[in-house]
Design a protein around this motif. Structure first.
Motif, PDB file in Angstrom:
ATOM      1  N   UNK A 187       0.822  -1.209   0.000  1.00  0.00           N
ATOM      2  CA  UNK A 187       0.000   0.000   0.000  1.00  0.00           C
ATOM      3  C   UNK A 187       0.855   1.257   0.000  1.00  0.00           C
ATOM      4  N   UNK A 188       1.910   1.266   0.807  1.00  0.00           N
ATOM      5  CA  UNK A 188       2.823   2.426   0.843  1.00  0.00           C
ATOM      6  C   UNK A 188       3.510   2.619  -0.501  1.00  0.00           C
ATOM      7  N   UNK A 189       3.988   1.521  -1.091  1.00  0.00           N
ATOM      8  CA  UNK A 189       4.673   1.609  -2.380  1.00  0.00           C
ATOM      9  C   UNK A 189       3.726   2.078  -3.483  1.00  0.00           C
ATOM     10  N   UNK A 190       2.518   1.533  -3.489  1.00  0.00           N
ATOM     11  CA  UNK A 190       1.516   1.921  -4.493  1.00  0.00           C
ATOM     12  C   UNK A 190       1.179   3.401  -4.357  1.00  0.00           C
ATOM     13  N   UNK A 191       0.999   3.855  -3.126  1.00  0.00           N
ATOM     14  CA  UNK A 191       0.672   5.265  -2.892  1.00  0.00           C
ATOM     15  C   UNK A 191       1.821   6.167  -3.333  1.00  0.00           C
ATOM     16  N   UNK A 192       3.038   5.800  -2.974  1.00  0.00           N
ATOM     17  CA  UNK A 192       4.202   6.606  -3.344  1.00  0.00           C
ATOM     18  C   UNK A 192       4.338   6.707  -4.860  1.00  0.00           C
ATOM     19  N   UNK A 193       4.181   5.581  -5.549  1.00  0.00           N
ATOM     20  CA  UNK A 193       4.302   5.562  -7.008  1.00  0.00           C
ATOM     21  C   UNK A 193       3.224   6.418  -7.674  1.00  0.00           C
ATOM     22  N   UNK A 194       2.032   6.451  -7.087  1.00  0.00           N
ATOM     23  CA  UNK A 194       0.925   7.211  -7.678  1.00  0.00           C
ATOM     24  C   UNK A 194       1.086   8.717  -7.511  1.00  0.00           C
ATOM     25  N   UNK A 195       1.910   9.130  -6.553  1.00  0.00           N
ATOM     26  CA  UNK A 195       2.122  10.539  -6.208  1.00  0.00           C
ATOM     27  C   UNK A 195       0.839  11.211  -5.710  1.00  0.00           C
ATOM     28  N   UNK A 196      -0.093  10.420  -5.198  1.00  0.00           N
ATOM     29  CA  UNK A 196      -1.289  10.966  -4.566  1.00  0.00           C
ATOM     30  C   UNK A 196      -0.964  11.285  -3.107  1.00  0.00           C
ATOM     31  N   UNK A 197      -1.740  12.155  -2.470  1.00  0.00           N
ATOM     32  CA  UNK A 197      -1.469  12.484  -1.066  1.00  0.00           C
ATOM     33  C   UNK A 197      -1.739  11.305  -0.130  1.00  0.00           C
ATOM     34  N   UNK A 198      -1.174  11.385   1.063  1.00  0.00           N
ATOM     35  CA  UNK A 198      -1.281  10.321   2.071  1.00  0.00           C
ATOM     36  C   UNK A 198      -2.727  10.030   2.454  1.00  0.00           C
ATOM     37  N   UNK A 199      -3.622  10.945   2.205  1.00  0.00           N
ATOM     38  CA  UNK A 199      -5.033  10.726   2.551  1.00  0.00           C
ATOM     39  C   UNK A 199      -5.645   9.570   1.744  1.00  0.00           C
ATOM     40  N   UNK A 200      -4.955   9.097   0.718  1.00  0.00           N
ATOM     41  CA  UNK A 200      -5.449   7.980  -0.091  1.00  0.00           C
ATOM     42  C   UNK A 200      -4.804   6.647   0.297  1.00  0.00           C
ATOM     43  N   UNK A 201      -4.177   6.597   1.470  1.00  0.00           N
ATOM     44  CA  UNK A 201      -3.489   5.385   1.920  1.00  0.00           C
ATOM     45  C   UNK A 201      -4.457   4.208   2.080  1.00  0.00           C
ATOM     46  N   UNK A 202      -5.650   4.458   2.608  1.00  0.00           N
ATOM     47  CA  UNK A 202      -6.632   3.368   2.751  1.00  0.00           C
ATOM     48  C   UNK A 202      -6.975   2.757   1.397  1.00  0.00           C
ATOM     49  N   UNK A 203      -7.179   3.589   0.404  1.00  0.00           N
ATOM     50  CA  UNK A 203      -7.504   3.105  -0.927  1.00  0.00           C
ATOM     51  C   UNK A 203      -6.317   2.342  -1.531  1.00  0.00           C
ATOM     52  N   UNK A 204      -5.098   2.814  -1.253  1.00  0.00           N
ATOM     53  CA  UNK A 204      -3.907   2.118  -1.752  1.00  0.00           C
ATOM     54  C   UNK A 204      -3.801   0.724  -1.123  1.00  0.00           C
ATOM     55  N   UNK A 205      -4.109   0.611   0.163  1.00  0.00           N
ATOM     56  CA  UNK A 205      -4.088  -0.699   0.814  1.00  0.00           C
ATOM     57  C   UNK A 205      -5.187  -1.603   0.253  1.00  0.00           C
ATOM     58  N   UNK A 206      -6.353  -1.038  -0.010  1.00  0.00           N
ATOM     59  CA  UNK A 206      -7.444  -1.816  -0.608  1.00  0.00           C
ATOM     60  C   UNK A 206      -7.022  -2.329  -1.987  1.00  0.00           C
ATOM     61  N   UNK A 207      -6.336  -1.483  -2.738  1.00  0.00           N
ATOM     62  CA  UNK A 207      -5.827  -1.864  -4.057  1.00  0.00           C
ATOM     63  C   UNK A 207      -4.801  -2.993  -3.911  1.00  0.00           C
ATOM     64  N   UNK A 208      -3.930  -2.888  -2.913  1.00  0.00           N
ATOM     65  CA  UNK A 208      -2.929  -3.936  -2.647  1.00  0.00           C
ATOM     66  C   UNK A 208      -3.620  -5.252  -2.303  1.00  0.00           C
ATOM     67  N   UNK A 209      -4.701  -5.201  -1.533  1.00  0.00           N
ATOM     68  CA  UNK A 209      -5.456  -6.404  -1.174  1.00  0.00           C
ATOM     69  C   UNK A 209      -6.099  -7.019  -2.414  1.00  0.00           C
ATOM     70  N   UNK A 210      -6.613  -6.184  -3.292  1.00  0.00           N
ATOM     71  CA  UNK A 210      -7.205  -6.658  -4.549  1.00  0.00           C
ATOM     72  C   UNK A 210      -6.160  -7.437  -5.352  1.00  0.00           C
ATOM     73  N   UNK A 211      -4.963  -6.878  -5.473  1.00  0.00           N
ATOM     74  CA  UNK A 211      -3.887  -7.544  -6.206  1.00  0.00           C
ATOM     75  C   UNK A 211      -3.449  -8.822  -5.489  1.00  0.00           C
ATOM     76  N   UNK A 212      -3.374  -8.772  -4.161  1.00  0.00           N
ATOM     77  CA  UNK A 212      -2.975  -9.926  -3.354  1.00  0.00           C
ATOM     78  C   UNK A 212      -3.873 -11.126  -3.650  1.00  0.00           C
TER      79      UNK A 212
END
Length: 183
Positions: free
Chosen positions: A98-123
């Protein structure tokens, strides 16, 4: 602060990831019942055992439901995060991805929950450990369709129906991709 409920099936590695406002037993129970129903319906097998970390969210209504369902409840010893190794490894995988996905997207930290959800989807769509199939394949008995997979945070367009726009408006609204549906 948002809290994350993570439930993992030890046989298939299917991960349920849900962001909640607080860890209350009722919300945990509702999430578990939804997760249990999906697993049982899709696999034809019943949940027989639940292992928890003994948190307050796994008390009251949750315990009563487990007892009534005939499910065996196992409680991990407090402060021994290494005991439920698969769950803890999965948790760390989702946090780091989730941290890596968020960093790569260059979106603000407020989207961390969505990045983790995206990571779970890929998992759920990748094989893990000794498994040769993904959790998705195990549960749904078919390969996941990854043809529309796009990077988290990429630019996308939402279609706008003709009834909601004027003649000079475009028929798409510029957006950022924040994730996919559960299934």
């Amino acid at each position: 602060t948002n809290i994350h409920l993570k439930m993992i099936d030890y046989k298939s590695n299917w991960l349920k990831f849900k962001t909640v406002k607080s860890l209350i037993a009722k919300e945990t129970l509702d999430t578990f019942m939804n997760y249990q129903a999906k697993l049982e319906r899709q696999t034809g097998k019943q949940v027989k055992r639940v292992r928890t970390d003994g948190g307050k969210e796994y008390m009251k209504e949750f315990l009563a439901y487990i007892d009534l369902s005939g499910i065996i409840k196992e409680k991990a010893v407090g402060y021994t995060h290494h005991h439920p190794a698969k769950a803890e490894r999965t948790n760390q995988t989702i946090l780091r991805n989730g941290k890596a996905i968020l960093k790569e997207s260059m979106l603000p930290a407020s989207f961390y929950n969505e990045a983790q959800q995206h990571a779970a989807y890929l998992f759920n769509r990748m094989p893990h450990g000794d498994n040769t199939i993904s959790p998705f394949e195990y549960i749904f008995k078919r390969k996941p369709d990854l043809s529309n997979l796009q990077p988290f945070g990429c630019i996308c367009f939402a279609f706008l129906p003709k009834e909601t726009i004027t003649k000079i408006d475009g028929n798409g609204l510029k957006c950022r991709l924040l994730g996919y549906g559960d299934d």
